[in-house]
Design an enzyme around this catalytic site. Structure first.
Site, PDB file in Angstrom:
ATOM      1  N   CYS A  73       0.801  -1.231   0.000  1.00 52.18           N
ATOM      2  CA  CYS A  73       0.000   0.000   0.000  1.00 52.18           C
ATOM      3  C   CYS A  73       0.829   1.275   0.000  1.00 52.18           C
ATOM      4  CB  CYS A  73      -0.983  -0.001   1.166  1.00 52.18           C
ATOM      5  SG  CYS A  73      -0.230   0.086   2.814  1.00 52.18           S
ATOM      6  N   HIS A 110      -2.036   0.904   7.040  1.00 52.85           N
ATOM      7  CA  HIS A 110      -2.618   0.846   5.698  1.00 52.85           C
ATOM      8  C   HIS A 110      -2.816   2.266   5.175  1.00 52.85           C
ATOM      9  CE1 HIS A 110      -4.698  -0.325   2.165  1.00 52.85           C
ATOM     10  NE2 HIS A 110      -5.860   0.180   2.554  1.00 52.85           N
ATOM     11  N   ASP A 125      -8.982   4.005  -2.309  1.00 53.94           N
ATOM     12  CA  ASP A 125      -8.128   2.999  -1.672  1.00 53.94           C
ATOM     13  C   ASP A 125      -7.579   2.063  -2.752  1.00 53.94           C
ATOM     14  OD1 ASP A 125      -6.935   1.121  -0.066  1.00 53.94           O
ATOM     15  OD2 ASP A 125      -8.792   0.351   0.803  1.00 53.94           O
TER      16      ASP A 125
END
Length: 284
Positions: A73, A110, A125
């Protein structure tokens, strides 16, 4: 802040196969998120093989764009943020806590973006692996199905005394479970550098112990966790995958190439097989 002025935007958009408008609009955001998630793989290979992951934009361009590799991420979002900044989007970077059934408080490792468009805010995302193929509007109780995959966004208490948001996914039993939660506290490249160091190097990180890759397609998701390869249909709400296979360490380089679209150098392939073989030989 995210060095968008240094990004080779043409190369990035070519990697995504994106040929649309280059304006900070919702349709642009939707198209970019979908193209990024479908084109750029999720993998932890640098963390697993080297315990070192660079977030320098030049290194990310070389790895994720020119070499066609994937990342996790922090890498995805750092590159994506540079592209959105270059295109004129206004956004806030945030950090979330991945839950997936865990009851304890986990570290906020994250990375995601909250994008502002015309007075509305959108969760974008792109770095979860099985990421939504479109942004999700930041509205309490927002329940959406994106190309067969259901999500629910709720405003809630994240940790004692801290309000924020929780993104839910089906729990496989007719209900919902929290995928990850987050506050709106702004994060900056230096914050992501700190989280990235933990994920890449800490003995408490799950992402430097075994290979982990995900490839999302419109109709299915392939995932490799150690030596377990699973395939799940996009519209599946069952807790178990549709297919599950155990592979041998020597099969990994071909599997990564054929199924995940990740090409390794001969040196990386040999190291992957060696490290995975060593890990699988350790007592559980």
């Amino acid at each position: 802040m995210w060095h968008g002025d240094q990004l080779d935007l043409d190369a990035y958009l070519s990697r995504l196969g994106y040929e649309g408008e280059r304006v900070p609009a919702l349709e642009t955001l939707r198209a970019l998120q979908r193209a990024h998630v479908l084109s750029v793989r999720w993998d932890n290979l640098d963390s697993f093989l080297y315990r070192s992951v660079s977030l320098e934009l030049a290194d990310l361009e070389e790895k994720l764009i020119r070499r066609g590799r994937g990342g996790y991420c922090y890498e995805h979002v750092t590159l994506y943020a540079a592209a959105l900044e270059r295109l004129g989007f206004r956004f806030t970077a945030v950090s979330g806590r991945v839950q997936l059934g865990a009851e304890k408080i986990l570290p906020a490792t994250h990375a995601m973006l909250l994008v502002d468009l015309g007075g509305r805010r959108w969760l974008s995302d792109v770095g979860f692996g099985i990421s939504p193929l479109a942004p999700i509007e930041l509205v309490d109780g927002n329940e959406v199905t994106i190309e067969g995959r259901p999500f629910l966004l709720r405003r809630t208490e994240i940790t004692p005394g801290a309000d924020g948001w929780a993104l839910h996914q089906p729990d496989g039993h007719g209900g919902w479970m929290v995928r990850h939660n987050f506050t709106e506290n702004p994060q900056y490249p230096v914050d992501y550098a700190l989280g990235n160091h933990f994920i890449a190097t800490s003995g408490h990180s799950p992402f430097n112990r075994r290979p982990f890759l995900q490839r999302i397609r419109a109709d299915r998701t392939d995932q490799l966790d150690g030596l377990i390869w699973t395939t799940t249909a996009a519209d599946s709400t069952e807790p178990e995958p549709d297919e599950q296979r155990t592979v041998e360490p020597h099969e990994l380089p071909k599997l990564l190439s054929d199924t995940f679209g990740v090409e390794l150098s001969s040196q990386e392939a040999e190291l992957l097989v060696e490290r995975t073989r060593e890990g699988s030989a350790q007592p559980s």
